[in-house]
Design a protein around this motif. Structure first.
Motif, mmCIF file in Angstrom:
data_model
loop_
_atom_site.group_PDB
_atom_site.id
_atom_site.type_symbol
_atom_site.label_atom_id
_atom_site.label_comp_id
_atom_site.label_asym_id
_atom_site.label_seq_id
_atom_site.Cartn_x
_atom_site.Cartn_y
_atom_site.Cartn_z
ATOM 1 N N ASN A 1 0.833 -1.204 0.000
ATOM 2 C CA ASN A 1 0.000 0.000 0.000
ATOM 3 C C ASN A 1 0.870 1.257 0.000
ATOM 4 O OD1 ASN A 1 -3.081 0.696 0.443
ATOM 5 N ND2 ASN A 1 -1.908 2.144 1.688
ATOM 6 N N MET A 2 1.973 1.224 0.762
ATOM 7 C CA MET A 2 2.911 2.347 0.764
ATOM 8 C C MET A 2 3.537 2.537 -0.612
ATOM 9 S SD MET A 2 4.939 1.908 4.354
ATOM 10 C CE MET A 2 6.293 2.843 3.651
ATOM 11 N N PHE A 3 3.881 1.441 -1.277
ATOM 12 C CA PHE A 3 4.476 1.529 -2.603
ATOM 13 C C PHE A 3 3.508 2.162 -3.601
ATOM 14 C CE2 PHE A 3 5.207 -0.374 -6.820
ATOM 15 C CZ PHE A 3 6.485 0.108 -7.054
ATOM 16 N N GLN A 4 2.234 1.801 -3.486
ATOM 17 C CA GLN A 4 1.226 2.397 -4.357
ATOM 18 C C GLN A 4 1.121 3.898 -4.119
ATOM 19 O OE1 GLN A 4 -2.768 1.099 -3.633
ATOM 20 N NE2 GLN A 4 -3.538 1.874 -5.575
ATOM 21 N N THR A 5 1.170 4.307 -2.847
ATOM 22 C CA THR A 5 1.093 5.725 -2.507
ATOM 23 C C THR A 5 2.307 6.481 -3.049
ATOM 24 O OG1 THR A 5 -0.126 5.179 -0.476
ATOM 25 C CG2 THR A 5 0.884 7.359 -0.603
ATOM 26 N N ALA B 1 5.080 10.054 -6.901
ATOM 27 C CA ALA B 1 6.169 10.244 -7.863
ATOM 28 C C ALA B 1 5.624 10.541 -9.258
ATOM 29 C CB ALA B 1 7.051 8.997 -7.896
ATOM 30 N N THR B 2 4.538 9.862 -9.652
ATOM 31 C CA THR B 2 3.949 10.084 -10.969
ATOM 32 C C THR B 2 3.460 11.521 -11.121
ATOM 33 O OG1 THR B 2 3.256 7.761 -11.098
ATOM 34 C CG2 THR B 2 2.146 9.331 -12.556
ATOM 35 N N PHE B 3 2.746 12.011 -10.100
ATOM 36 C CA PHE B 3 2.229 13.377 -10.188
ATOM 37 C C PHE B 3 3.343 14.404 -10.030
ATOM 38 C CE2 PHE B 3 -1.884 11.415 -9.801
ATOM 39 C CZ PHE B 3 -2.731 12.302 -10.431
ATOM 40 N N TYR B 4 4.379 14.071 -9.280
ATOM 41 C CA TYR B 4 5.525 14.980 -9.148
ATOM 42 C C TYR B 4 6.192 15.191 -10.503
ATOM 43 C CZ TYR B 4 9.888 16.945 -7.326
ATOM 44 O OH TYR B 4 10.964 17.759 -7.069
ATOM 45 N N ILE B 5 6.395 14.087 -11.227
ATOM 46 C CA ILE B 5 6.996 14.177 -12.558
ATOM 47 C C ILE B 5 6.047 14.875 -13.530
ATOM 48 C CG2 ILE B 5 7.829 12.812 -14.511
ATOM 49 C CD1 ILE B 5 8.723 10.687 -12.471
ATOM 50 N N MET B 6 4.751 14.573 -13.414
ATOM 51 C CA MET B 6 3.767 15.184 -14.308
ATOM 52 C C MET B 6 3.727 16.706 -14.135
ATOM 53 S SD MET B 6 -0.320 14.395 -14.549
ATOM 54 C CE MET B 6 0.017 12.633 -14.590
ATOM 55 N N PHE B 7 3.789 17.167 -12.886
ATOM 56 C CA PHE B 7 3.803 18.605 -12.635
ATOM 57 C C PHE B 7 5.021 19.263 -13.283
ATOM 58 C CE2 PHE B 7 0.525 17.890 -9.520
ATOM 59 C CZ PHE B 7 -0.108 19.125 -9.391
ATOM 60 N N VAL C 1 3.660 6.685 7.864
ATOM 61 C CA VAL C 1 4.979 6.105 7.588
ATOM 62 C C VAL C 1 5.674 6.877 6.463
ATOM 63 C CG1 VAL C 1 6.181 4.059 6.742
ATOM 64 C CG2 VAL C 1 4.383 3.807 8.454
ATOM 65 N N VAL C 2 4.940 7.199 5.396
ATOM 66 C CA VAL C 2 5.526 7.944 4.279
ATOM 67 C C VAL C 2 5.970 9.335 4.729
ATOM 68 C CG1 VAL C 2 5.023 9.003 2.046
ATOM 69 C CG2 VAL C 2 4.294 6.664 2.488
ATOM 70 N N LEU C 3 5.145 10.026 5.500
ATOM 71 C CA LEU C 3 5.504 11.353 5.994
ATOM 72 C C LEU C 3 6.699 11.295 6.941
ATOM 73 C CD1 LEU C 3 2.005 12.978 6.665
ATOM 74 C CD2 LEU C 3 3.634 13.571 4.871
ATOM 75 N N PHE C 4 6.751 10.259 7.769
ATOM 76 C CA PHE C 4 7.873 10.109 8.701
ATOM 77 C C PHE C 4 9.182 9.883 7.945
ATOM 78 C CE2 PHE C 4 10.651 7.316 11.220
ATOM 79 C CZ PHE C 4 10.875 8.140 12.314
ATOM 80 N N ILE C 5 9.134 9.011 6.946
ATOM 81 C CA ILE C 5 10.348 8.742 6.158
ATOM 82 C C ILE C 5 10.791 10.000 5.425
ATOM 83 C CG2 ILE C 5 11.266 7.442 4.194
ATOM 84 C CD1 ILE C 5 9.482 5.104 5.035
ATOM 85 N N TYR C 6 9.853 10.740 4.863
ATOM 86 C CA TYR C 6 10.197 11.973 4.145
ATOM 87 C C TYR C 6 10.759 13.030 5.106
ATOM 88 C CZ TYR C 6 9.632 16.188 1.313
ATOM 89 O OH TYR C 6 9.865 17.364 0.635
ATOM 90 N N HIS C 7 10.169 13.101 6.300
ATOM 91 C CA HIS C 7 10.621 14.072 7.307
ATOM 92 C C HIS C 7 12.030 13.759 7.802
ATOM 93 C CE1 HIS C 7 10.302 16.914 10.671
ATOM 94 N NE2 HIS C 7 10.765 15.948 11.441
ATOM 95 N N VAL C 8 12.322 12.478 8.001
ATOM 96 C CA VAL C 8 13.607 12.074 8.580
ATOM 97 C C VAL C 8 14.704 11.985 7.515
ATOM 98 C CG1 VAL C 8 14.814 10.195 9.762
ATOM 99 C CG2 VAL C 8 12.523 10.866 10.511
#
Length: 273
Positions: free
Chosen positions: A43-47, A52-58, A132-139
């Motif tokens: 589920n994390m990988f899907q998120t 990442a897809t929308f980041y590249i699209m922007f 979990v995603v926010l924590f990893i990005y924050h750290v």
């Protein structure tokens, strides 16, 4: 030994119901994947993949200038998280076990427990993935700062609530026209890729474009969430009251529809044509 013990007191019945919802929620979580950790990672990988897809699209479409001044990746995630929470809640409730399911042959089990457990399991896995995603990005990458985390969290829960309410309405209608309702559910999910407003800000839209998205409760919750996440953004064309009222109305319609449908439950509904 083959009868389920039931309490006659109100408190005892309440705790028995909560216990059943808890066990049904755990069963619903483990049903998707036998390994709980692997299920969370998927589920994390899907998120992360969607972010990442929308980041590249922007970047490719040159839309980064339309974003809020601040952490651009947090701007992208604020839309993706609410979109996934809303869509997954709708899908989970829509796929909940109905009155003709084999599980309903067990006396304590009811459709209300099945629907509640489906909605709660979706909320649990989405919140866990988000944290979990926010924590990893924050750290690991960059410290994040959320202006009003209570309001942002409230918008996440409101997105989940409206998604569950829409799923309940579709679940009540599914036995009567399964193919048509299934198409409606798929169309709504796909349309929200654009109609949810996660790619743009309501304040930047002209009026003729705003009316195309204003009907969507998810559009309001995402725009309001960005107002709580970023101190530099104050949403003028959205509010949190509209999705709340729409969710409550759809919840009542869904409950009445599910009750009516349950009166005409038949095993032949599940037969292949």
């Amino acid at each position: 030994m083959f009868k389920a013990g039931r309490s006659n007191s109100t408190i005892g019945s309440t705790f028995s119901l909560l216990e059943l919802i808890y066990h049904a929620t755990v069963r619903h979580l483990r049903k998707s994947h036998g390994n709980a950790l692997l299920g969370l990672l998927m589920n994390m990988f899907q998120t992360v993949l969607l972010v990442a897809t929308f980041y590249i699209m922007f970047g490719v479409l040159g839309l980064r200038g339309n974003a809020i001044r601040g952490d651009f990746l947090l701007y992208v995630m604020s839309g993706i998280f609410l979109f996934l929470t809303h869509t997954k809640a709708m899908g989970a409730v829509f796929g909940a076990e109905g009155p003709t399911s084999a599980m309903m042959k067990h006396a304590p089990m009811t459709t209300a427990i099945s629907i509640s457990s489906a909605a709660l399991s979706s909320l649990y896995i989405q919140l866990l993935s988000m944290f979990v995603v926010l924590f990893i990005y924050h750290v690991a990458f960059q410290p994040i700062e959320i202006y009003n985390w209570v309001g942002a969290m409230a918008m996440v829960l409101l997105s989940w609530f409206t998604g569950a309410a829409i799923g309940l309405v579709l679940l009540a209608a599914k036995p009567w026209a399964p193919d048509v309702v299934g198409i409606i559910q798929q169309v709504y999910s796909r349309a929200n890729m654009i109609a949810s407003g996660k790619m743009f800000l309501a304040n930047n839209l002209p009026h003729k474009m705003l009316v195309l998205f204003d009907w969507n409760p998810l559009f309001h919750t995402i725009d309001q969430a960005r107002g709580y996440v970023f101190i530099n953004y104050n949403p003028h064309f959205s509010n949190w009251e509209y999705p709340l009222y729409v969710g409550l109305a759809l919840l009542m319609i869904g409950l009445m529809g599910e009750f009516y449908t349950r009166q005409y439950a038949s095993l032949s509904w599940g037969a292949k044509r």
